[in-house]
Design an enzyme around this catalytic site. Structure first.
Site, PDB file in Angstrom:
ATOM      1  N   LEU A  51      28.161  30.732   2.121  1.00 12.85           N
ATOM      2  CA  LEU A  51      27.494  30.883   3.378  1.00 12.85           C
ATOM      3  C   LEU A  51      27.622  29.725   4.522  1.00 12.85           C
ATOM      4  CD1 LEU A  51      24.447  32.658   1.804  1.00 12.85           C
ATOM      5  CD2 LEU A  51      26.140  33.752   3.180  1.00 12.85           C
ATOM      6  N   GLY A  70      25.523  23.158  -0.253  1.00 14.32           N
ATOM      7  CA  GLY A  70      26.549  22.570  -1.200  1.00 14.32           C
ATOM      8  C   GLY A  70      26.808  23.706  -2.060  1.00 14.32           C
ATOM      9  N   GLU A  77      20.359  36.611 -17.759  1.00 14.76           N
ATOM     10  CA  GLU A  77      20.370  36.714 -16.253  1.00 14.76           C
ATOM     11  C   GLU A  77      19.378  37.831 -15.835  1.00 14.76           C
ATOM     12  OE1 GLU A  77      24.586  34.970 -14.516  1.00 14.76           O
ATOM     13  OE2 GLU A  77      24.396  37.130 -14.690  1.00 14.76           O
ATOM     14  N   ASN A 108      23.208  42.430 -11.925  1.00 15.99           N
ATOM     15  CA  ASN A 108      21.799  41.702 -11.541  1.00 15.99           C
ATOM     16  C   ASN A 108      21.339  42.484 -10.511  1.00 15.99           C
ATOM     17  OD1 ASN A 108      21.487  38.769 -12.677  1.00 15.99           O
ATOM     18  ND2 ASN A 108      23.686  39.084 -12.262  1.00 15.99           N
ATOM     19  N   HIS A 131      24.837  37.341 -19.387  1.00 19.54           N
ATOM     20  CA  HIS A 131      24.217  38.321 -18.550  1.00 19.54           C
ATOM     21  C   HIS A 131      22.959  38.949 -19.059  1.00 19.54           C
ATOM     22  CE1 HIS A 131      28.701  38.973 -17.044  1.00 19.54           C
ATOM     23  NE2 HIS A 131      27.677  38.646 -16.001  1.00 19.54           N
ATOM     24  N   HIS A 161      23.480  31.174 -11.252  1.00 24.31           N
ATOM     25  CA  HIS A 161      24.492  30.803 -11.712  1.00 24.31           C
ATOM     26  C   HIS A 161      24.542  30.890 -13.337  1.00 24.31           C
ATOM     27  CE1 HIS A 161      28.077  28.115 -11.125  1.00 24.31           C
ATOM     28  NE2 HIS A 161      27.662  27.498 -12.223  1.00 24.31           N
TER      29      HIS A 161
HETATM   30  C1  GRF Z   1      26.593  36.729 -12.613  1.00 27.55           C
HETATM   31  O1  GRF Z   1      27.200  36.302 -13.789  1.00 27.55           O
HETATM   32  C2  GRF Z   1      25.917  35.553 -11.705  1.00 27.55           C
HETATM   33  O2  GRF Z   1      25.651  34.596 -12.686  1.00 27.55           O
HETATM   34  C3  GRF Z   1      27.325  35.091 -10.784  1.00 27.55           C
HETATM   35  O3  GRF Z   1      27.724  36.145 -10.559  1.00 27.55           O
HETATM   36  C4  GRF Z   1      27.587  37.243 -11.559  1.00 27.55           C
HETATM   37  C5  GRF Z   1      27.617  38.402 -10.848  1.00 27.55           C
HETATM   38  O4  GRF Z   1      27.312  39.469 -11.893  1.00 27.55           O
HETATM   39  N1  GRF Z   1      26.767  34.342  -9.807  1.00 27.55           N
HETATM   40  P1  GRF Z   1      26.998  41.193 -11.233  1.00 27.55           P
HETATM   41  O5  GRF Z   1      27.726  41.462 -10.150  1.00 27.55           O
HETATM   42  O6  GRF Z   1      25.413  40.816 -11.160  1.00 27.55           O
HETATM   43  O7  GRF Z   1      27.238  41.933 -12.698  1.00 27.55           O
END
Ligand code: GRF
Length: 225
Positions: free
Chosen positions: A114, A164, A195, A36, A192, A130
């Site tokens: 955190l 939360g 994302e 990401n 992914h 997420h």
């Molecule tokens: C992702 O699937 C995100 O949704 C979750 O952690 C993963 C991180 O993947 N919070 P990367 O390290 O960005 O490849």
């Protein structure tokens, strides 16, 4: 978002010596592979007036740190064992973030909770991604949870971070169909891919000042056209 001085940054582009005004600064926290982070670096960094001004991690060996260094971005490591507790470590992270002049803290696979003090200090300035359609399947292994639950559709949520676990107001969500054979690797790859589009899209909207918590309903986000 904070009002700060503007930073002039040269675009690292072989075809241009243009100077871009990067006036929205982000810090990314990541514990793992950082795909990401890579999507953010490839689509937003020093383009569209957005700059990644630091990548922090709790894991010295995180691949995300290498990706940052390859992009010429400053890195910092905050290993759990080097601090008396979570509050002390998060205070150090907060100081580092403030010193970078960051407008937004982007969690990208950051695997530490955190502290409430940190969340309060950066209220409405921390986002997370997420791999599920929150409020469905919060917490660890959201993809496994979705497969176990037998759903036909899951997805991705970008949300503000509150005290939360994955409970903050959603900013953007996108559905991802579960493959007919319910193969985990295929579903992970599909999630992914979504994302890597959705996170830059959400950060871009925030940088443009189009995203705000709805004053009438603090659990909801309003997005201006
Ligand atoms: C992702 O699937 C995100 O949704 C979750 O952690 C993963 C991180 O993947 N919070 P990367 O390290 O960005 O490849």
């Amino acid at each position: 978002m904070t009002g700060r001085g503007r930073a002039l940054n040269r675009i690292p582009d072989e075809t241009s010596t243009a100077v871009a005004l990067c006036d929205f600064r982000i810090v990314v926290l990541a514990s793992g592979s950082g795909t990401n982070l890579q999507a953010i670096l490839d689509t937003l960094h020093r383009r569209e007036r957005i700059e990644v001004v630091g990548v922090g991690s709790d894991k010295p060996g995180a691949r995300a740190l290498e990706r940052a260094r390859d992009a010429g971005v400053e890195t910092a490591v905050f290993p759990r064992e080097e601090y008396a507790g979570r509050d002390a470590r998060d205070a150090a992270i907060a100081e580092w973030i403030e010193a970078r002049g960051a407008d937004l803290v982007v969690l990208a696979g950051y695997m530490q909770l955190l502290s409430p003090v940190f969340v309060a200090r950066f209220r409405e300035r921390v986002v997370n991604i997420h791999p599920a359609l929150l409020p469905a399947f919060p917490g660890l292994d959201a993809i496994g949870q979705a497969l176990d639950a037998g759903v036909e559709t899951t997805g991705v949520t970008v949300h503000y971070v509150d005290e939360g676990i994955d409970t903050g107001p959603p900013i953007l969500q996108r559905e991802v169909p579960v493959p007919g054979d319910r193969d985990r690797e295929r579903l992970e790859a599909a999630i992914h891919a979504v994302e890597h589009e959705l996170y830059p899209e959400a950060i871009r909207m925030i940088a443009e000042g189009r995203v705000r918590i709805d004053p009438g309903d603090p659990s909801a986000v309003a997005i201006d056209d």
